[in-house]
Design a protein around this motif. Sequence first.
Motif, short mmCIF file in Angstrom:
data_model
loop_
_atom_site.label_atom_id
_atom_site.label_comp_id
_atom_site.label_asym_id
_atom_site.label_seq_id
_atom_site.Cartn_x
_atom_site.Cartn_y
_atom_site.Cartn_z
N TYR A 20 0.98 -0.95 0.14
CA TYR A 20 0.09 -0.02 -0.09
C TYR A 20 1.05 1.39 0.12
CZ TYR A 20 -3.75 -3.21 1.65
OH TYR A 20 -4.59 -4.28 1.85
N HIS A 23 2.58 1.91 -3.36
CA HIS A 23 1.54 2.58 -4.36
C HIS A 23 1.02 3.70 -4.02
CE1 HIS A 23 2.09 -0.45 -7.21
NE2 HIS A 23 1.95 -1.44 -6.15
N GLY A 24 1.31 4.40 -3.00
CA GLY A 24 0.91 5.69 -2.29
C GLY A 24 -0.35 5.84 -1.69
N LEU A 25 -0.78 4.66 -1.30
CA LEU A 25 -2.19 4.48 -0.46
C LEU A 25 -1.84 4.87 1.13
CD1 LEU A 25 -3.71 1.31 -2.45
CD2 LEU A 25 -4.07 3.79 -2.66
N VAL A 60 -5.55 -1.09 -7.25
CA VAL A 60 -4.89 -0.29 -6.28
C VAL A 60 -4.75 1.02 -7.25
CG1 VAL A 60 -2.43 0.41 -5.78
CG2 VAL A 60 -3.27 -1.61 -5.47
N ASP A 61 -4.90 1.11 -8.61
CA ASP A 61 -5.05 2.44 -9.38
C ASP A 61 -6.18 3.04 -9.08
OD1 ASP A 61 -2.41 2.01 -10.33
OD2 ASP A 61 -3.09 1.26 -12.28
N ARG A 64 -6.24 4.52 -5.38
CA ARG A 64 -5.29 5.69 -5.37
C ARG A 64 -6.07 7.12 -5.50
NH1 ARG A 64 -1.55 4.77 -9.08
NH2 ARG A 64 -0.82 2.99 -7.93
N THR A 67 -7.33 8.96 -2.57
CA THR A 67 -6.55 9.46 -1.50
C THR A 67 -6.75 10.97 -1.28
OG1 THR A 67 -4.64 9.27 -2.86
CG2 THR A 67 -5.12 7.34 -1.46
#
Length: 125
Positions: A20, A23-25, A60-61, A64, A67
């Motif tokens: 996470y 991937h910037g989460l 995930v994309d 994101r 966020t």
Amino acid sequence: MRIGELASVTGTSPRSLRYYEQHGLLTPSRDANGYRDYGEVEDAVRARNVRDLLDAGLAVDDIRRYTGNGCLDRPLRESPRCTAELETAKRRLAGLEERIARLQGLRDRLAVHSAELERALHSAD
């Protein structure tokens, strides 16, 4: 809070938490020794939300995108849902339905081919 503690609190593996973050989460701070330092409430809520959305079938994309507008900062079941999430879920669902239809078509063609092979092999006996 260290990564092991967050994993225990959220029921998410440390490996998933690192994923996470990659991937910037999640964006934990770092201690002087380089260890990740997660917020006890905000990162736990976000990690649970990410896990739940991934379990629901989002990528995930997709996640994101949420966020920046705060959609992941409160428990999903306790906060107003984001319009972007509905649009994404509908788009993902349509894509899955398209893939299922293609796979069913492939399955049907393979079943016909298999039946033809079986008939040909039995008639050659």
